[in-house]
Design an enzyme around this catalytic site. Structure first.
Site, mmCIF file in Angstrom:
data_model
loop_
_atom_site.group_PDB
_atom_site.id
_atom_site.type_symbol
_atom_site.label_atom_id
_atom_site.label_comp_id
_atom_site.label_asym_id
_atom_site.label_seq_id
_atom_site.Cartn_x
_atom_site.Cartn_y
_atom_site.Cartn_z
ATOM 1 N N SER A 1 3.178 -2.239 10.514
ATOM 2 C CA SER A 1 4.527 -2.239 10.791
ATOM 3 C C SER A 1 5.243 -3.701 10.295
ATOM 4 O O SER A 1 6.381 -4.131 11.014
ATOM 5 C CB SER A 1 4.927 -1.807 12.022
ATOM 6 O OG SER A 1 4.403 -0.662 12.310
ATOM 7 N N GLY B 1 2.699 -1.156 4.339
ATOM 8 C CA GLY B 1 2.937 0.286 4.140
ATOM 9 C C GLY B 1 4.304 0.634 3.603
ATOM 10 O O GLY B 1 4.824 0.536 2.811
ATOM 11 N N GLY B 2 4.929 1.194 4.926
ATOM 12 C CA GLY B 2 5.976 1.812 4.849
ATOM 13 C C GLY B 2 7.089 1.152 3.868
ATOM 14 O O GLY B 2 7.808 1.425 3.181
ATOM 15 N N HIS C 1 -9.538 0.873 4.870
ATOM 16 C CA HIS C 1 -8.389 1.077 5.314
ATOM 17 C C HIS C 1 -8.608 2.205 6.499
ATOM 18 O O HIS C 1 -9.478 3.076 6.481
ATOM 19 C CB HIS C 1 -7.264 1.761 4.454
ATOM 20 C CG HIS C 1 -6.051 1.787 5.197
ATOM 21 N ND1 HIS C 1 -5.495 2.425 6.022
ATOM 22 C CD2 HIS C 1 -4.548 0.682 4.937
ATOM 23 C CE1 HIS C 1 -4.134 2.410 6.263
ATOM 24 N NE2 HIS C 1 -3.767 1.235 5.619
ATOM 25 N N GLU D 1 -5.574 -5.435 10.648
ATOM 26 C CA GLU D 1 -4.340 -4.088 10.742
ATOM 27 C C GLU D 1 -4.805 -3.444 11.821
ATOM 28 O O GLU D 1 -5.647 -2.454 12.115
ATOM 29 C CB GLU D 1 -4.744 -3.296 9.635
ATOM 30 C CG GLU D 1 -4.420 -3.858 8.351
ATOM 31 C CD GLU D 1 -3.555 -2.598 7.261
ATOM 32 O OE1 GLU D 1 -2.400 -2.994 7.016
ATOM 33 O OE2 GLU D 1 -4.340 -1.685 7.193
ATOM 34 N N ASN E 1 0.890 -1.131 0.035
ATOM 35 C CA ASN E 1 -0.083 0.076 0.148
ATOM 36 C C ASN E 1 0.753 1.254 0.023
ATOM 37 O O ASN E 1 1.702 1.486 0.989
ATOM 38 C CB ASN E 1 -0.786 0.126 1.406
ATOM 39 C CG ASN E 1 -1.715 1.331 1.355
ATOM 40 O OD1 ASN E 1 -1.699 2.031 0.552
ATOM 41 N ND2 ASN E 1 -2.374 1.339 2.470
ATOM 42 N N TRP E 2 1.046 2.049 -1.071
ATOM 43 C CA TRP E 2 1.872 3.086 -1.351
ATOM 44 C C TRP E 2 1.288 4.388 -0.628
ATOM 45 O O TRP E 2 2.028 5.319 -0.717
ATOM 46 C CB TRP E 2 2.162 3.328 -2.859
ATOM 47 C CG TRP E 2 2.900 2.296 -3.405
ATOM 48 C CD1 TRP E 2 3.395 1.034 -2.908
ATOM 49 C CD2 TRP E 2 3.323 2.379 -4.858
ATOM 50 N NE1 TRP E 2 4.189 0.320 -3.964
ATOM 51 C CE2 TRP E 2 4.178 0.987 -5.126
ATOM 52 C CE3 TRP E 2 3.421 3.203 -5.745
ATOM 53 C CZ2 TRP E 2 4.704 0.792 -6.399
ATOM 54 C CZ3 TRP E 2 3.784 2.976 -7.139
ATOM 55 C CH2 TRP E 2 4.546 1.830 -7.373
ATOM 56 N N GLY F 1 2.146 2.194 10.731
ATOM 57 C CA GLY F 1 3.145 3.311 10.579
ATOM 58 C C GLY F 1 3.726 3.676 11.667
ATOM 59 O O GLY F 1 4.462 4.678 11.766
HETATM 60 C C1 PEP Z 1 -0.780 -0.023 5.953
HETATM 61 O O1 PEP Z 1 -0.738 1.304 5.875
HETATM 62 O O2 PEP Z 1 -1.768 -0.676 5.656
HETATM 63 C C2 PEP Z 1 0.178 -0.487 6.931
HETATM 64 C C3 PEP Z 1 0.339 -1.741 7.292
HETATM 65 O O3 PEP Z 1 1.238 0.423 6.798
HETATM 66 P P1 PEP Z 1 2.767 0.082 7.844
HETATM 67 O O4 PEP Z 1 3.060 -0.979 7.094
HETATM 68 O O5 PEP Z 1 3.478 1.476 7.127
HETATM 69 O O6 PEP Z 1 2.292 0.033 9.272
#
Ligand code: PEP
Length: 249
Positions: free
Chosen positions: A211, A232-233, A96, A167, A10-11, A173
């Protein structure tokens, strides 16, 4: 465990023409023949660009970050499921926590969006998860079941066609990850809920997101009810994303 794991990046609202191209070139150069399904979800503005860059290969599929709850009409700024389909979109993230929080999306909106995606032949990745406060109050199970139940209620037997992403909001994040045991516990609850709704619950992939990174992916992905990751990141750094893909069975 579902047959093939899915790793979806997920950008979020990141990137640009040059950065997207560099990231995808690095991903395509390093991905080989992955042992799992892989998708990237760029911002809607770049779907056409990314579709072009992904043309002629099957290792990485295209995903969207959202889909409208409406078919068409006077909904300024929305992008419909059929429009996404026109650009070869295979997956759409729905519900999300950032959209639930900032755009006021409710369980009902999410359930309708899932229906629109499925009707257009797009696999929705349905996000559920509790906030830190809800976890501390012992509400985790209640919250994720409520969120998934709205989707099951509206989508009936089609529910076996979705992907679920657990999630925990406090892990997104933040660098804080649910431990593999904590994540598995919630995934098992979601699996049981799916089992009560469909005889095909085992084939529904339940991703973990929050994360996940190159260092912790393998242990999370080894849990019996964790069938992939929503990243995400770490999806913005090709070497990290490729390591997560490599960690998936
Ligand atoms: C997300 O936004 O779906 C996510 C899992 O972000 P991150 O990996 O940065 O926690």
């Amino acid at each position: 465990m579902a047959t093939k794991q899915l790793i979806a990046g997920n950008w979020k609202m990141n990137g640009g023409l040059a950065a997207n191209q560099a990231l995808l070139e690095a991903l395509l150069a390093g991905i080989g023949q992955p042992g799992c399904d892989v998708a990237v979800c760029p911002p809607a503005a770049y779907l056409a660009q990314v579709q072009g860059l992904l043309a002629g290969q099957e290792a990485i599929a295209l995903g969207a970050q959202d889909v409208s709850q409406h078919d068409n009409g006077a909904f300024t700024g929305d992008v419909s499921a059929t429009m996404l389909r026109d650009f070869g979109v295979r997956y759409a993230i729905v519900g999300h926590s950032e959209r639930r929080q900032h755009q006021g999306e409710t369980d009902v909106h999410v359930a309708i969006k899932v229906k629109r995606a499925l009707a257009a032949g797009i696999t929705p990745i349905v996000c559920v998860g509790e906030t830190l406060r809800e976890r501390e109050e012992g509400m985790t199970e209640f919250i994720v079941k409520r969120q998934l139940s709205a989707v099951i209620h509206l989508n009936g037997h089609c529910i076996s066609e979705i992907v679920v992403a657990y999630e925990p909001v406090w892990a997104i994040g933040t660098g804080k990850t649910a431990t593999p045991g904590e994540a598995q516990q919630v995934h098992a609850v979601l699996r049981a809920q799916l089992k009560a709704a469909t005889e095909h619950a085992e084939r529904v992939r339940i991703l973990y997101g929050g994360s996940m990174n190159a260092a912790n992916a393998a242990e999370l992905l080894a849990q019996p009810d964790i069938d992939g990751g929503l990243i995400g990141g770490a999806a913005l750094k090709a070497p990290d994303f490729l390591k997560i893909v490599g960690a998936a069975a």
